[in-house]
Motif scaffolding. Structure first.
Motif, short mmCIF file in Angstrom:
data_model
loop_
_atom_site.label_atom_id
_atom_site.label_comp_id
_atom_site.label_asym_id
_atom_site.label_seq_id
_atom_site.Cartn_x
_atom_site.Cartn_y
_atom_site.Cartn_z
N LYS A 31 0.80 -1.22 0.00
CA LYS A 31 0.00 0.00 0.00
C LYS A 31 0.84 1.27 0.00
O LYS A 31 0.54 2.23 -0.73
N LEU A 32 1.88 1.32 0.81
CA LEU A 32 2.67 2.54 0.91
C LEU A 32 3.58 2.76 -0.29
O LEU A 32 4.18 3.83 -0.43
N ASP A 33 3.68 1.76 -1.17
CA ASP A 33 4.46 1.92 -2.40
C ASP A 33 3.61 2.41 -3.57
O ASP A 33 4.12 2.71 -4.64
N ARG A 34 2.31 2.46 -3.36
CA ARG A 34 1.42 2.95 -4.42
C ARG A 34 1.33 4.48 -4.37
O ARG A 34 1.61 5.11 -3.36
N GLY A 35 0.88 5.06 -5.45
CA GLY A 35 0.57 6.48 -5.43
C GLY A 35 -0.84 6.70 -4.91
O GLY A 35 -1.65 5.78 -4.82
N ASP A 36 -1.14 7.94 -4.54
CA ASP A 36 -2.49 8.29 -4.12
C ASP A 36 -3.38 8.47 -5.34
O ASP A 36 -2.91 8.84 -6.43
N GLY A 37 -4.68 8.24 -5.15
CA GLY A 37 -5.59 8.46 -6.26
C GLY A 37 -5.57 9.90 -6.73
O GLY A 37 -5.35 10.20 -7.91
N VAL A 38 -5.78 10.82 -5.79
CA VAL A 38 -5.69 12.26 -6.05
C VAL A 38 -4.80 12.86 -4.98
O VAL A 38 -5.10 12.75 -3.79
N TYR A 39 -3.71 13.50 -5.38
CA TYR A 39 -2.74 14.10 -4.45
C TYR A 39 -2.70 15.60 -4.72
O TYR A 39 -2.29 16.03 -5.81
N LEU A 40 -3.11 16.38 -3.73
CA LEU A 40 -3.09 17.84 -3.88
C LEU A 40 -2.29 18.44 -2.73
O LEU A 40 -2.64 18.28 -1.56
N THR B 216 -1.30 20.77 3.25
CA THR B 216 -1.12 22.24 3.25
C THR B 216 -2.05 22.90 2.24
O THR B 216 -1.68 23.86 1.57
N SER B 217 -3.24 22.36 2.13
CA SER B 217 -4.23 22.88 1.19
C SER B 217 -5.37 23.53 1.97
O SER B 217 -5.51 23.33 3.19
N THR B 218 -6.21 24.28 1.28
CA THR B 218 -7.33 24.96 1.92
C THR B 218 -8.58 24.86 1.05
O THR B 218 -8.50 24.71 -0.17
N ASN B 219 -9.72 24.94 1.71
CA ASN B 219 -11.00 25.08 1.02
C ASN B 219 -11.27 23.97 0.02
O ASN B 219 -11.70 24.21 -1.11
N SER B 220 -11.05 22.73 0.44
CA SER B 220 -11.39 21.60 -0.43
C SER B 220 -12.82 21.16 -0.16
O SER B 220 -13.34 21.28 0.95
N LEU B 221 -13.45 20.62 -1.19
CA LEU B 221 -14.79 20.04 -1.09
C LEU B 221 -14.74 18.66 -1.73
O LEU B 221 -14.49 18.55 -2.94
N MET C 225 -3.81 16.61 5.85
CA MET C 225 -2.56 16.87 6.57
C MET C 225 -2.24 18.36 6.48
O MET C 225 -2.02 18.88 5.39
N TYR C 226 -2.27 19.06 7.60
CA TYR C 226 -1.98 20.50 7.66
C TYR C 226 -2.93 21.30 6.75
O TYR C 226 -2.50 22.19 6.02
N TYR D 243 -11.28 8.11 7.41
CA TYR D 243 -11.07 9.55 7.22
C TYR D 243 -10.05 10.00 8.26
O TYR D 243 -10.33 10.04 9.46
N ALA D 244 -8.85 10.32 7.80
CA ALA D 244 -7.75 10.71 8.69
C ALA D 244 -7.57 12.21 8.65
O ALA D 244 -7.25 12.79 7.60
N ILE D 245 -7.81 12.87 9.77
CA ILE D 245 -7.66 14.32 9.89
C ILE D 245 -6.47 14.57 10.82
O ILE D 245 -6.56 14.35 12.03
N MET D 246 -5.36 15.01 10.25
CA MET D 246 -4.12 15.15 10.99
C MET D 246 -3.60 16.58 10.93
O MET D 246 -3.48 17.14 9.83
N SER D 247 -3.33 17.15 12.10
CA SER D 247 -2.73 18.48 12.19
C SER D 247 -3.48 19.49 11.32
O SER D 247 -2.87 20.31 10.64
N SER D 248 -4.79 19.42 11.35
CA SER D 248 -5.62 20.26 10.50
C SER D 248 -6.64 21.02 11.34
O SER D 248 -6.87 20.71 12.51
#
Length: 438
Positions: free
Chosen positions: A170-179, A203-208, A224-225, A243-248
């Protein structure tokens, strides 16, 4: 779709007119006929050449066939795939790299891009400052990132099927959508599977993020952040965590579902001012989970997070309904349903926490309380844990004593007398009915 076959003189006039519109500050839509052209290509060479000569506002259509290699977009255009058209990156690099803003990619089939995550191999790689890029109704399958964007804004990903390589760790795969560093993104109605994280936001903002389906991944959505995000209507199944909400901060997670999670349905890790409401988290189970490692399946795991609201959720049929640790005390927890979890609450802290608000607590399956005024609220406060539970959490090797007569006597004595300052969870207004539909 018409194929443009005009001569050199027309092309020169066409491009000159478009440049005059742009330099004069006139939008392309206001120029005569928008000066937009439709091009149709049939192989890799014609696509590469057309992308080099295309102008702003044009449309390029891919006829049925295989398009091998790596393609770059440097103008604000539409790229549309017709049935049977396949872009194949031949196992290396990124299939499509977008350098321009205002690009639309529709109905494409993209496959076999590279798996080097350090080199940002992706099905669609959106370069820095390429804003207002829209990707929709496409199918992507490959080892690296499905869609990758960094330091830009206004990215839309809608109605796509993104599939990673389930044979990879799993950790060797890429993410489906990485922003990363993306302001304002809309991600909806996608099906994402066999990736690392379905949607990863850093480090992103205002995602839906709404109405997506995730399965066979590390996490469904991973913050993340980030700040000021919202997610609803998503479904997650067969993942490590939902749903992982970290340092956000200021994440609004509502009306989502997660089932068959190994670690947690929701994680609040050192995150503040978040709202987790009206979600359904069930079947959190780790077959190898042990109290010693604290890795049992949890409906929600609150770790060092404060000033959050956890309300009107269903946490059911998991190893632990809610697990709170390391400074997660200052949160509002009320209106939730804790149903048929092996352990409803695990809190190994030194404070006494009130889990009710304005006369409304939580529903606890298995709790039989009196309700003399028939208002649906028990007359007596409920303590889901006692000091003996805490003792067994701290010293799990003594768990074999839990059902012994000695422990039963100690629980009775503890209920009659309070030894030392009260700690743990108290729900002063436990609900006896599940009158609120979740």
């Amino acid at each position: 779709m018409n194929t443009v076959t005009s001569g050199v003189n027309f092309r020169l006039f066409y491009r000159t007119a478009k440049q005059l519109c742009v330099s004069a500050g006139i939008g392309l839509l206001l120029c005569p006929a928008s000066f937009a052209a439709n091009y149709s290509v049939h192989d890799s060479d014609s696509l590469t050449q057309q992308l080099k000569t295309v102008s702003a506002g044009d449309t390029v259509s891919l006829q049925a066939g295989n398009y091998l290699g790596h393609f770059e977009i440097h103008q604000p255009i539409q790229l549309i795939g017709e049935p049977g058209a396949v872009i194949d990156a031949k196992g290396t690099g990124s299939a499509i790299s977008v350098f321009s803003s205002d690009v639309s990619l529709t109905s494409l089939k993209i496959q076999n891009w590279g798996g080097d995550l350090y080199e940002l191999n992706a099905g669609i790689l959106i370069k820095e400052q390429a804003q207002r890029v829209r990707i929709e109704s496409s199918k992507l399958q490959g080892d690296g990132f499905g869609i990758y964007a960094e330091n830009t804004s206004h990215i839309t990903v809608a109605n796509n099927v993104i599939t990673g390589n389930g044979r990879l760790y799993k950790l060797d795969r890429g993410d489906g959508v990485y922003l990363k560093g993306v302001d304002v993104s809309v991600i909806h109605d996608n099906q994402i599977s066999d990736v690392r994280d379905g949607v990863y936001l850093e480090t992103s903002t205002n995602s839906l993020v709404f109405d997506n389906r995730f399965h066979s991944a590390q996490y469904g959505i991973h913050y993340m952040y980030t700040k000021h995000d919202e997610a609803y209507g998503n479904q997650v199944n067969n993942v490590d965590g939902g749903y992982a909400i970290m340092s956000s901060e200021f994440v609004n997670l509502h009306q989502n579902q997660a089932a068959n999670t190994l670690d947690f349905g929701v994680l609040l890790n050192i995150s503040n001012h978040c709202i987790v409401s009206n979600n359904r988290m069930s079947l959190g189970h780790n077959p190898q989970g042990t109290p010693e490692l604290g890795n049992e399946g949890k409906g929600i795991f609150i770790y060092g997070a404060r000033d959050n609201e956890i309300t009107y959720n269903l946490f059911s049929t998991s190893d632990i309904g809610i697990y709170m640790a390391m400074g997660g005390e200052k949160n509002k927890v009320y209106g939730n349903q804790f149903v048929n979890n092996k352990t409803q609450v695990k809190y190994v802290g030194d404070a006494l926490l009130e889990w009710s608000h304005d006369g409304r607590g939580n529903y606890w399956s298995g709790y039989m309380g009196w309700d003399t005024n028939h208002d649906g609220i028990a007359d007596k406060a409920y303590r889901p844990n006692d000091n003996l539970d805490k003792l067994f959490w701290l010293y799990p090797e003594a768990r074999f004593l839990m059902n012994s007569p000695v422990v039963a006597l100690l629980r009775w004595v503890q209920g009659q007398f309070e030894f030392g300052p009260a700690t743990g969870i108290i729900d002063s207004f436990p609900l006896l009915t599940t009158d609120r539909e979740l």
